[in-house]
Structures are given as structure tokens and as C-alpha cells.
Enzyme design. Structure first.
Site, PDB file in Angstrom:
ATOM      1  N   LYS A 191       0.856  -1.184   0.000  1.00 20.72           N
ATOM      2  CA  LYS A 191       0.000   0.000   0.000  1.00 20.72           C
ATOM      3  C   LYS A 191       0.889   1.229   0.000  1.00 20.72           C
ATOM      4  O   LYS A 191       1.706   1.437   0.907  1.00 20.72           O
ATOM      5  CB  LYS A 191      -0.902   0.004   1.231  1.00 20.72           C
ATOM      6  CG  LYS A 191      -1.734   1.271   1.344  1.00 20.72           C
ATOM      7  CD  LYS A 191      -2.768   1.185   2.442  1.00 20.72           C
ATOM      8  CE  LYS A 191      -3.508   2.500   2.575  1.00 20.72           C
ATOM      9  NZ  LYS A 191      -4.502   2.467   3.647  1.00 20.72           N
ATOM     10  N   LYS A 236      -2.190  -1.603  -3.786  1.00 18.87           N
ATOM     11  CA  LYS A 236      -3.049  -0.422  -3.730  1.00 18.87           C
ATOM     12  C   LYS A 236      -2.233   0.848  -3.832  1.00 18.87           C
ATOM     13  O   LYS A 236      -1.247   0.954  -3.104  1.00 18.87           O
ATOM     14  CB  LYS A 236      -3.805  -0.444  -2.413  1.00 18.87           C
ATOM     15  CG  LYS A 236      -4.615   0.787  -2.140  1.00 18.87           C
ATOM     16  CD  LYS A 236      -5.272   0.692  -0.812  1.00 18.87           C
ATOM     17  CE  LYS A 236      -5.957   2.018  -0.541  1.00 18.87           C
ATOM     18  NZ  LYS A 236      -6.325   2.165   0.812  1.00 18.87           N
TER      19      LYS A 236
HETATM   20  C1  PBG Z   1      -7.038   3.510   5.372  1.00 18.10           C
HETATM   21  C2  PBG Z   1      -7.543   3.369   3.997  1.00 18.10           C
HETATM   22  C3  PBG Z   1      -7.428   4.307   2.961  1.00 18.10           C
HETATM   23  C4  PBG Z   1      -8.061   3.757   1.845  1.00 18.10           C
HETATM   24  C5  PBG Z   1      -8.551   2.514   2.221  1.00 18.10           C
HETATM   25  N1  PBG Z   1      -8.199   2.280   3.565  1.00 18.10           N
HETATM   26  C6  PBG Z   1      -6.900   5.686   2.935  1.00 18.10           C
HETATM   27  C7  PBG Z   1      -5.590   6.049   3.458  1.00 18.10           C
HETATM   28  O1  PBG Z   1      -4.689   5.228   3.630  1.00 18.10           O
HETATM   29  O2  PBG Z   1      -5.470   7.245   3.720  1.00 18.10           O
HETATM   30  C8  PBG Z   1      -8.153   4.424   0.515  1.00 18.10           C
HETATM   31  C9  PBG Z   1      -9.147   3.890  -0.444  1.00 18.10           C
HETATM   32  C10 PBG Z   1      -9.439   4.768  -1.585  1.00 18.10           C
HETATM   33  O3  PBG Z   1      -8.807   5.817  -1.822  1.00 18.10           O
HETATM   34  O4  PBG Z   1     -10.382   4.435  -2.300  1.00 18.10           O
HETATM   35  N2  PBG Z   1      -7.904   2.983   6.311  1.00 18.10           N
END
Ligand code: PBG
Length: 326
Positions: free
Chosen positions: A195, A248
């Protein structure tokens, strides 16, 4: 042997021929639909930067889940906007937390829909970071305990899968241990393994009200230029017990999906994140692109790269499109 013996265009002559030799297909089985749940009753607030996506109160969310299940979508992932936030994100592991309540209500009415609970603290902490903050820095090991508690609490409330998205080191192991100790050895972990600290999460942070109040997430999420490091992250998560791994965002990271596919034999999920969705919606509203065709091309590219599962805000649209074809 080349031209004129070989003519690549022979198999592109018409749609039926193209259909026969198509290498990649997208199925409703591949889709996971993200949903946002908030307190209250009879509430459905559109997220302005994500047209067609809403913050739902539990009662309306249950109805939405019935519709999603009827479309054939096998799974949803839940994000919570809690009643109140504090330093330690306690609603993430409270029996009466917003996601816990949603899980119980949906399980009761739509028992076969796979419910995935996103495990992270950022939606629940007053500072908006994904863990316990000490002197401006997120303390890894103290966060693990809270994440584990949160995962357990979601499992107890009826989650079928837990999905840690915090990027702390060791969280898969901590979650596996607490789940097993409490008899939840059959609850899979879908780990957000690679991520990245991405600007593509902008609209999500509006949707989940989870933007960090100071600084950024770069000390825990990955640095976008790194690919080898992503493979290490994935490898470690698999060693710690991840059943499904995730890359991601998806689109700027198709190379990572493809490398992971070659290297690892676990199911791979890819998150077609909020910014990727919003850009398509915005350009389509301006009349600059054909939304439906672009949506299909994006999702097929994610599958072609090697993803088995796609988390996408387009899930309902694509499911409807696939249904109308049959
Ligand atoms: C964190 C989380 C995020 C997303 C999913 N889980 C955001 C972040 O890390 O700030 C992003 C998903 C998206 O942008 O569609 N709990």
C-alpha cells in the site's frame, strides 16, 4: 515466418472471433464493493467527489447490501465513520462501534454476502493517523495491539474476512494470533500488503473523514518509486499468514500486480482507489471521455496485470453491465 503468412488481423475480424480469443475476462465474481457506514437513521449522504457513492446509516446500508447481493457481487468492504473519535481510536474496537453494528445488521438480513472489515485506526482517531501517535510518530508495536483488538471485534460481530490497511509491521501476525486464540482460525486475512503513500486516496479521505490532521502517512505507507520493496512487503505478509494480498492503488501500480502474480501463489486483490474513480467521473461529466468504456478498460487492465479480485467503486455499474449482456 512473417507476413503474408501471418496476418494478426485475421482473428480480429468481428466481435465473435474476438470473443473467442479474448485472453482476459472480467466477471462479477471478481468484484468487491467498498461501502461507508455512519451513525444515524435513514441517512444517505452522497460523497461529493465520488458521485454515486454514499455515507449510509445502518438501516439503509442493509437495503443497499440486499441490492448488491442481488446483482451477484459476492463481497463488500466496510469503512466506518464513527460517532466520536479519540487519540486511540476506540470505536475501532468497541462492541458498539459503527462497523460492528453494521456487520451484525447486514449478517442478519443478507447472510451470504461476504463482509470484509477494513482494519485501520485512521477513521477512528482524532489525529487521523493509522496508529498510536507519540511525539508526532506512529508507534508501531503499540498500534499492533489495537489493530488486533479491532480485528477480533469485527470477527465477533460477523465479519467474514478482515483486511488490515494500516501498514504497521507485524500486523498480520498479531491479527492471526488473536483470531486463532479466540477460535476464529477460519477467518481469512486480506492484507493491504503493498500500500503506497498515494495522492489517489484524496476523495476517500473526504468520504471516510479520515485525513491526517498533521503530517502525512509516509513513515508507514510505501514510497511510490519502490517496486522491490513491495515484493518484500508481500512476502512478509504471506509468511505472517495473509490469505489474500493486496496492491493499492491499482492503476499506477500495475507493474507491482504483475510482478506479484509471477512470484506468489496466493490470490491477489487490487484496489482501484477513490482518486482513480473520481478522475473518470469528472472527465465523463465534462463530456471528455466515454465513462462506460473507460471503466471497462481500466478494470480489464487490472485483471490483465494479474489481479484476481478488484475492489472498485464501479462494482455495481460493471455488475449491471455484465448482467445485461447475459
Ligand atoms: C485507510 C484506507 C485508505 C483507503 C482505504 N483504507 C486511505 C488512506 O490510507 O489514507 C483508501 C481507499 C481509496 O482511496 O479508495 N484505512
Amino acid at each position: 515466418m512473417g507476413f503474408p503468412i501471418n496476418r494478426m488481423r485475421r482473428l480480429r475480424k468481428n466481435e465473435n472471433l474476438r470473443r473467442m480469443v479474448r485472453e482476459t475476462k472480467i466477471s462479477v465474481d471478481d468484484l468487491i464493493y467498498p461501502l461507508f457506514v455512519r451513525p444515524g437513521k435513514n441517512i444517505k449522504v452522497e460523497i461529493s467527489s465520488m458521485p454515486g457513492n454514499y455515507q449510509w446509516s445502518v438501516d439503509l446500508l442493509v437495503k443497499e447490501c440486499e441490492e448488491i447481493f442481488k446483482l451477484g457481487i459476492p463481497a463488500v468492504i466496510l469503512f466506518g465513520i464513527p460517532e466520536s473519535k479519540d487519540e486511540l481510536g476506540s470505536e475501532a474496537y468497541s462492541e458498539n462501534g459503527i462497523v460492528q453494528r453494521a456487520l451484525r445488521a447486514i449478517k442478519k438480513e443478507v447472510p451470504d454476502l461476504i463482509l470484509i472489515a477494513d482494519v485501520c485506526l485512521c477513521e477512528y482517531t482524532s489525529h487521523g493517523h493509522c496508529g498510536v501517535v507519540e511525539n508526532g510518530y506512529v508507534n508501531n508495536d503499540k498500534t499492533l495491539e489495537l489493530l488486533a483488538k479491532s480485528a477480533l471485534s469485527f470477527a465477533e460481530a460477523g465479519a467474514d474476512i478482515v483486511a488490515p490497511s494500516d501498514m504497521m509491521d507485524g500486523r498480520v501476525k498479531a491479527i492471526r494470533e488473536i483470531l486463532d486464540r479466540n477460535g476464529f482460525f477460519n477467518i481469512p486475512i486480506m492484507a493491504y500488503s503493498a500500500k503506497y503513500a498515494s495522492s489517489f486516496y484524496g476523495p476517500f479521505r473526504e468520504a471516510a473523514e479520515s485525513a491526517p490532521k498533521f503530517g502525512d502517512r509516509k513513515s508507514y505507507q510505501m514510497d511510490p518509486p519502490n517496486a522491490r520493496e513491495a515484493l518484500r512487503e508481500i512476502e512478509l505478509d504471506i509468511e505472517e499468514g495473509a490469505d489474500i494480498i493486496m496492491v493499492k492503488p491499482a492503476l499506477s501500480y500495475l507493474d507491482i500486480i504483475s510482478k506479484a502474480r509471477e512470484r506468489f501463489n496466493v490470490p491477489i486483490a487490487a484496489y482501484n482507489v477513490s482518486g482513480e474513480f473520481s478522475m473518470v467521473k469528472a472527465a465523463s461529466r465534462l463530456g471528455w471521455i466515454d465513462e462506460e468504456k473507460i471503466m471497462y478498460e481500466i478494470l480489464i487492465s487490472i485483471k490483465r496485470a494479474g489481479a484476481d479480485l478488484i475492489l472498485t467503486y464501479f462494482a455495481k455499474d460493471i455488475a449491471k453491465k455484465l448482467k445485461s449482456k447475459n
